[in-house]
Write a protein that holds these residues in place. Structure first.
Motif, PDB file in Angstrom:
ATOM      1  N   VAL A 122       0.858  -1.192   0.000  1.00 27.54           N
ATOM      2  CA  VAL A 122       0.000   0.000   0.000  1.00 27.54           C
ATOM      3  C   VAL A 122       0.893   1.239   0.000  1.00 27.54           C
ATOM      4  CG1 VAL A 122      -1.782   1.283   1.233  1.00 27.54           C
ATOM      5  CG2 VAL A 122      -1.818  -1.218   1.248  1.00 27.54           C
ATOM      6  N   GLY A 123       0.547   2.189  -0.850  1.00 25.03           N
ATOM      7  CA  GLY A 123       1.292   3.448  -0.917  1.00 25.03           C
ATOM      8  C   GLY A 123       2.201   3.494  -2.128  1.00 25.03           C
ATOM      9  N   ARG A 124       2.024   4.547  -2.947  1.00 22.78           N
ATOM     10  CA  ARG A 124       2.855   4.652  -4.154  1.00 22.78           C
ATOM     11  C   ARG A 124       4.316   4.892  -3.819  1.00 22.78           C
ATOM     12  NH1 ARG A 124      -1.786   7.555  -5.456  1.00 22.78           N
ATOM     13  NH2 ARG A 124      -0.773   9.496  -4.824  1.00 22.78           N
ATOM     14  N   ARG A 125       4.591   5.621  -2.747  1.00 20.00           N
ATOM     15  CA  ARG A 125       5.973   5.901  -2.366  1.00 20.00           C
ATOM     16  C   ARG A 125       6.470   4.982  -1.250  1.00 20.00           C
ATOM     17  NH1 ARG A 125       7.967  10.526  -4.599  1.00 20.00           N
ATOM     18  NH2 ARG A 125       6.463  11.996  -5.507  1.00 20.00           N
ATOM     19  N   SER A 126       5.674   4.827  -0.210  1.00 18.53           N
ATOM     20  CA  SER A 126       6.129   3.998   0.916  1.00 18.53           C
ATOM     21  C   SER A 126       6.085   2.511   0.592  1.00 18.53           C
ATOM     22  CB  SER A 126       5.262   4.276   2.151  1.00 18.53           C
ATOM     23  OG  SER A 126       3.930   3.842   1.936  1.00 18.53           O
ATOM     24  N   ARG A 127       5.075   2.092  -0.210  1.00 11.38           N
ATOM     25  CA  ARG A 127       4.901   0.683  -0.552  1.00 11.38           C
ATOM     26  C   ARG A 127       4.953  -0.188   0.708  1.00 11.38           C
ATOM     27  NH1 ARG A 127       8.725   0.465  -6.025  1.00 11.38           N
ATOM     28  NH2 ARG A 127       7.644   2.126  -7.120  1.00 11.38           N
ATOM     29  N   SER A 128       4.188   0.237   1.691  1.00 11.02           N
ATOM     30  CA  SER A 128       4.187  -0.436   2.993  1.00 11.02           C
ATOM     31  C   SER A 128       3.569  -1.820   2.886  1.00 11.02           C
ATOM     32  CB  SER A 128       3.408   0.399   4.014  1.00 11.02           C
ATOM     33  OG  SER A 128       3.936   1.703   4.101  1.00 11.02           O
ATOM     34  N   ASP A 129       4.167  -2.761   3.604  1.00  5.47           N
ATOM     35  CA  ASP A 129       3.636  -4.118   3.653  1.00  5.47           C
ATOM     36  C   ASP A 129       2.464  -4.170   4.624  1.00  5.47           C
ATOM     37  OD1 ASP A 129       5.471  -5.161   1.845  1.00  5.47           O
ATOM     38  OD2 ASP A 129       6.957  -5.538   3.404  1.00  5.47           O
ATOM     39  N   ILE A 170      -5.183  -7.244  11.089  1.00  5.68           N
ATOM     40  CA  ILE A 170      -4.420  -6.566  10.041  1.00  5.68           C
ATOM     41  C   ILE A 170      -3.146  -5.999  10.656  1.00  5.68           C
ATOM     42  CG2 ILE A 170      -4.401  -4.684   8.368  1.00  5.68           C
ATOM     43  CD1 ILE A 170      -7.373  -5.033   8.026  1.00  5.68           C
ATOM     44  N   MET A 171      -2.017  -6.358  10.048  1.00  4.13           N
ATOM     45  CA  MET A 171      -0.722  -5.879  10.512  1.00  4.13           C
ATOM     46  C   MET A 171      -0.107  -4.976   9.441  1.00  4.13           C
ATOM     47  SD  MET A 171       0.976  -9.233  12.349  1.00  4.13           S
ATOM     48  CE  MET A 171       1.204 -10.114  10.795  1.00  4.13           C
ATOM     49  N   VAL A 172       0.597  -3.942   9.893  1.00  2.00           N
ATOM     50  CA  VAL A 172       1.298  -3.029   8.996  1.00  2.00           C
ATOM     51  C   VAL A 172       2.755  -2.999   9.412  1.00  2.00           C
ATOM     52  CG1 VAL A 172       1.437  -0.668   8.112  1.00  2.00           C
ATOM     53  CG2 VAL A 172      -0.782  -1.645   8.691  1.00  2.00           C
ATOM     54  N   ASP A 173       3.648  -3.109   8.436  1.00  2.00           N
ATOM     55  CA  ASP A 173       5.073  -3.038   8.744  1.00  2.00           C
ATOM     56  C   ASP A 173       5.410  -1.685   9.361  1.00  2.00           C
ATOM     57  OD1 ASP A 173       7.642  -4.018   8.861  1.00  2.00           O
ATOM     58  OD2 ASP A 173       8.178  -3.353   6.847  1.00  2.00           O
ATOM     59  N   ASN A 174       6.331  -1.682  10.315  1.00  2.00           N
ATOM     60  CA  ASN A 174       6.770  -0.505  11.071  1.00  2.00           C
ATOM     61  C   ASN A 174       5.776  -0.090  12.153  1.00  2.00           C
ATOM     62  OD1 ASN A 174       9.258   0.029   9.635  1.00  2.00           O
ATOM     63  ND2 ASN A 174       7.973   0.699   7.939  1.00  2.00           N
ATOM     64  N   ALA A 215       1.662   7.478   0.679  1.00  2.00           N
ATOM     65  CA  ALA A 215       2.362   6.725   1.718  1.00  2.00           C
ATOM     66  C   ALA A 215       1.465   6.561   2.932  1.00  2.00           C
ATOM     67  CB  ALA A 215       3.656   7.440   2.125  1.00  2.00           C
ATOM     68  N   LEU A 216       1.690   5.481   3.667  1.00  2.00           N
ATOM     69  CA  LEU A 216       1.065   5.302   4.978  1.00  2.00           C
ATOM     70  C   LEU A 216       1.992   5.943   6.006  1.00  2.00           C
ATOM     71  CD1 LEU A 216      -0.257   1.618   4.790  1.00  2.00           C
ATOM     72  CD2 LEU A 216      -1.471   3.743   4.306  1.00  2.00           C
ATOM     73  N   THR A 217       1.897   7.272   6.099  1.00  2.00           N
ATOM     74  CA  THR A 217       2.854   8.030   6.899  1.00  2.00           C
ATOM     75  C   THR A 217       2.859   7.593   8.353  1.00  2.00           C
ATOM     76  OG1 THR A 217       2.385   9.898   5.444  1.00  2.00           O
ATOM     77  CG2 THR A 217       3.635  10.347   7.450  1.00  2.00           C
ATOM     78  N   MET A 218       1.682   7.406   8.926  1.00  2.00           N
ATOM     79  CA  MET A 218       1.578   7.017  10.338  1.00  2.00           C
ATOM     80  C   MET A 218       1.181   5.551  10.485  1.00  2.00           C
ATOM     81  SD  MET A 218       2.558   9.793  11.530  1.00  2.00           S
ATOM     82  CE  MET A 218       2.492   9.309  13.245  1.00  2.00           C
ATOM     83  N   ASN A 219       1.548   4.755   9.498  1.00  2.00           N
ATOM     84  CA  ASN A 219       1.390   3.303   9.560  1.00  2.00           C
ATOM     85  C   ASN A 219      -0.053   2.869   9.792  1.00  2.00           C
ATOM     86  OD1 ASN A 219       4.245   3.058   9.265  1.00  2.00           O
ATOM     87  ND2 ASN A 219       4.451   3.541  11.438  1.00  2.00           N
ATOM     88  N   ILE A 220      -0.342   2.279  10.958  1.00  2.00           N
ATOM     89  CA  ILE A 220      -1.644   1.665  11.211  1.00  2.00           C
ATOM     90  C   ILE A 220      -2.756   2.704  11.236  1.00  2.00           C
ATOM     91  CG2 ILE A 220      -1.572   1.764  13.733  1.00  2.00           C
ATOM     92  CD1 ILE A 220      -2.640  -1.323  11.743  1.00  2.00           C
ATOM     93  N   GLU A 221      -2.481   3.911  11.745  1.00  2.00           N
ATOM     94  CA  GLU A 221      -3.511   4.953  11.795  1.00  2.00           C
ATOM     95  C   GLU A 221      -3.811   5.475  10.396  1.00  2.00           C
ATOM     96  OE1 GLU A 221      -6.439   7.419  13.069  1.00  2.00           O
ATOM     97  OE2 GLU A 221      -5.454   5.783  14.146  1.00  2.00           O
ATOM     98  N   SER A 222      -2.785   5.622   9.573  1.00  2.00           N
ATOM     99  CA  SER A 222      -3.009   6.046   8.192  1.00  2.00           C
ATOM    100  C   SER A 222      -3.853   5.018   7.446  1.00  2.00           C
ATOM    101  CB  SER A 222      -1.670   6.248   7.484  1.00  2.00           C
ATOM    102  OG  SER A 222      -0.920   7.277   8.084  1.00  2.00           O
TER     103      SER A 222
END
Length: 469
Positions: A168-175, A248-252, A204-211
Motif C-alpha cells: 500500500v502506498g505509491r511511495r512507501s509501498r508499505s507491507d 491486520i498488521m502493517v510493517d513498522n 504513503a502510509l505516513t503514520m502506519n496503522i492509523e493512516s
C-alpha cells in the motif's frame, strides 16, 4: 517479456540509475566473476546479513562453468540459499530491493535473482507498556512485520491459518498483512477487507496503522467512538483470530488492528482471561461500571448541585458546603483541561523528572487550588474519580470518547437543567447505538441484533470456548 537484458553491464547500469547509487551511501554494489561470468550484487547496508552474504560469495567463487549454463541449473546447483526468487520486472525488483532484499544479476540471463538474507533493526519483543497484564504472556509486537507474523504463527499451528501480504502506498509501498483462519472467518468481511486495502490510493502510509485506518474508513469521523480495536499483544490478536475475526498488521507498526470490533470487544482486556471466570467476570463488570461512571458522574453531580432540593437528606454530603467563587461548570471544564495537560506533560517529561512532576502537580492541583479559592474540594474529588476511571479504560480512544460525551452532557445540564441532562444521556446512547464498525455491523452487538449466548460471553467471563471445543 523481461524488462532486463542478457547483458549484465546494461542491467547494472539500469539498476544504478534507478536506485541513484551515487547519491545513496547505504546502497552497496559489488561486481565479481563467477564461473567465468560477470555478476553484479546490490545490497542495502543495515538490511543485509553480512555473515550470510560472505558465505554465499565464498560458495559462488567455487562454482564451475557447468553449474551456471542456465538460470534453472544455477538455482539447482549453484544457489545454496533457500529464500531466493527470480524476476525480470524492474519495478518489482526495485521494490523488493528497497524492502531489504539483495539483488544478483548474472551475464547471459535476463532475470535478476532476489536473495532474501535481510535483517531489520528492531527492539526486543518485550511486553508493551500500555497493555500490561498481571498474569500471562510477556511478549509484544514490534515494528518488524516478519517478527510479528512469527509471534502469531507460533501460537496458531493450523494449516488453515493464512497471512496475505499486500503493498500500500505509491511511495512507501508499505507491507500490509491480513491474518485469518479460512474456515472460521466471515468470507464476506474478508473479501470486503481485501477490496478496501487493494483500492487504497495514497502516496504513503505516513503514520502506519492509523493512516491505514483512515484510508479504510472513508466516512465522516464525527462519532468519537473507535471503529477498530488495536492491540500490541500477540495473545490478544491470536484469541481474536481464533474467534473468527481478522487481524491486520502493517510493517513498522507495533500495533495490530482487529476487525470487526464492537464496544464490548474494545472494552475487553487480556487480564479478563488470565484469571478464573469469577475473578475475570468481576474485573470486566468493574471496567463496565467505571466506563459508565466516567461518563455520567460529574454531569449528575452538577445536576444535584444546581437543584439541591432534589437531593434526599441522607445524600446531602454530595453538595458543596463552602462558598462557590467560580461556577461549578467552569471548575469542571478547567479540571478536564488540566487532566489532559498533565497527561501531555507526563508523556513529554523525562523519566528521571516524572516523580517531581507528580509532586508539583499534586500540590498545585490539590491543596493550592482549593486554598486559592479557584476550586471546591468536591469538584476535585469527583474529577479524581473520573480520572481514575478513565485510566482504567484500556482503549485510549474509548476514554476520550466518553470524555467528549461527558463534556457535552455537562454543558447541556448547565443550560437546560434536567432536560439538558436527559438530552445528553439520550444523545450519548444514540451515538453508541448508531455507530457502525468498519464492516457495517452493529456497534453494540450482541445487544442489537440480540444474541443472548454471545451477550453472556461479552459481559461475563465464562469458560474459555477454545478449551472445550
Amino acid at each position: 517479456m523481461s524488462d532486463f537484458s542478457c547483458n549484465v553491464k546494461e542491467n547494472i547500469k539500469r539498476l544504478e540509475t534507478s536506485l541513484n547509487v551515487e547519491r545513496n551511501f547505504d546502497i552497496l554494489q559489488r561486481e565479481v566473476i563467477i564461473a567465468g561470468r560477470k555478476a553484479g550484487f546490490f545490497f542495502i547496508d543495515g538490511f543485509v546479513r553480512e555473515d550470510m552474504a560472505e558465505k554465499l560469495m565464498q560458495f559462488f567463487y567455487s562454482l564451475k562453468e557447468s553449474d551456471i549454463t542456465s538460470l534453472d541449473i544455477f538455482l539447482e546447483k549453484g544457489m545454496p540459499y533457500t529464500e531466493v526468487t527470480r524476476s525480470g520486472n524492474v519495478d518489482y525488483v526495485i521494490t523488493q530491493f528497497l524492502s531489504g532484499v539483495s539483488i544478483m544479476t548474472i551475464d547471459g540471463f535476463d532475470e535478476c535473482l532476489l536473495i532474501d538474507c535481510r535483517t531489520y533493526p528492531m527492539r526486543s519483543v518485550s511486553e508493551p507498556w500500555k497493555d500490561r497484564v498481571l498474569r500471562g504472556s510477556r511478549d509484544g509486537f514490534v515494528e518488524t512485520l516478519v517478527s510479528n507474523a512469527a509471534l502469531l504463527r507460533r501460537r496458531i499451528r493450523d494449516p488453515r491459518f493464512s497471512m496475505e501480504l499486500y503493498g500500500v502506498g505509491r511511495r512507501s509501498r508499505s507491507d500490509v498483512a491480513i491474518c485469518y483462519i479460512s474456515d472460521s472467518v466471515d468470507q464476506s468481511v474478508l473479501n470486503r477487507m481485501r477490496k478496501l486495502i487493494q483500492s487504497i490510493d495514497v502516496d504513503a502510509l505516513t503514520m502506519n496503522i492509523e493512516s491505514l485506518a483512515e484510508c479504510m474508513f472513508t466516512h465522516k469521523w464525527i462519532n468519537p467512538f473507535p471503529k477498530f480495536k488495536y492491540s500490541e499483544r500477540p495473545d490478544t490478536a491470536t484469541a481474536a483470530i481464533l474467534d473468527g475475526n481478522i487481524v491486520i498488521m502493517v510493517d513498522n507498526s507495533p500495533a495490530v488492528m482487529i476487525i470487526p470490533a464492537s464496544i464490548f470487544d474494545i472494552i475487553e482486556e487480556a487480564d479478563d482471561f488470565n484469571f478464573s471466570p469469577m475473578i475475570g467476570s468481576y474485573l470486566r463488570i468493574t471496567r463496565f461500571f467505571f466506563s459508565i461512571v466516567t461518563w455520567i458522574l460529574t454531569p449528575l453531580w452538577l445536576l444535584f448541585v444546581n437543584n439541591p432540593d432534589w437531593v434526599p437528606e441522607f445524600m446531602k454530603f454530595v453538595l458543596i458546603t463552602d462558598d462557590i467563587t467560580v461556577p461549578v461548570l467552569l471548575q469542571l471544564l478547567i479540571l478536564e483541561l488540566a487532566v489532559d495537560g498533565l497527561k501531555l506533560a507526563a508523556v513529554n517529561t523525562p523519566t528521571m523528572l516524572s516523580t517531581p512532576l507528580s509532586i508539583v502537580a499534586g500540590i498545585v492541583v490539590g491543596e493550592y487550588a482549593v486554598s486559592s479559592g479557584w476550586f471546591n474540594p468536591e469538584a476535585l474529588l469527583y474529577m479524581a474519580v473520573v480520572t481514575v476511571g478513565t485510566y482504567g479504560q484500556t482503549n485510549f480512544e474509548m476514554g476520550y470518547a466518553f470524555k467528549f460525551l461527558r463534556v457535552l452532557t455537562l454543558i447541556l445540564t448547565q443550560i437546560f437543567n434536567l432536560g439538558g441532562f436527559i438530552a445528553g444521556v439520550v444523545i450519548s446512547v444514540l451515538m453508541i447505538a448508531f455507530n457502525r464498525t468498519i464492516t457495517g455491523k452493529s456497534y453494540i452487538y450482541p445487544l442489537i441484533p440480540w444474541d443472548g449466548k454471545m451477550l453472556k460471553r461479552k459481559v461475563l467471563r465464562v469458560r474459555l470456548p477454545h478449551s472445550y471445543k
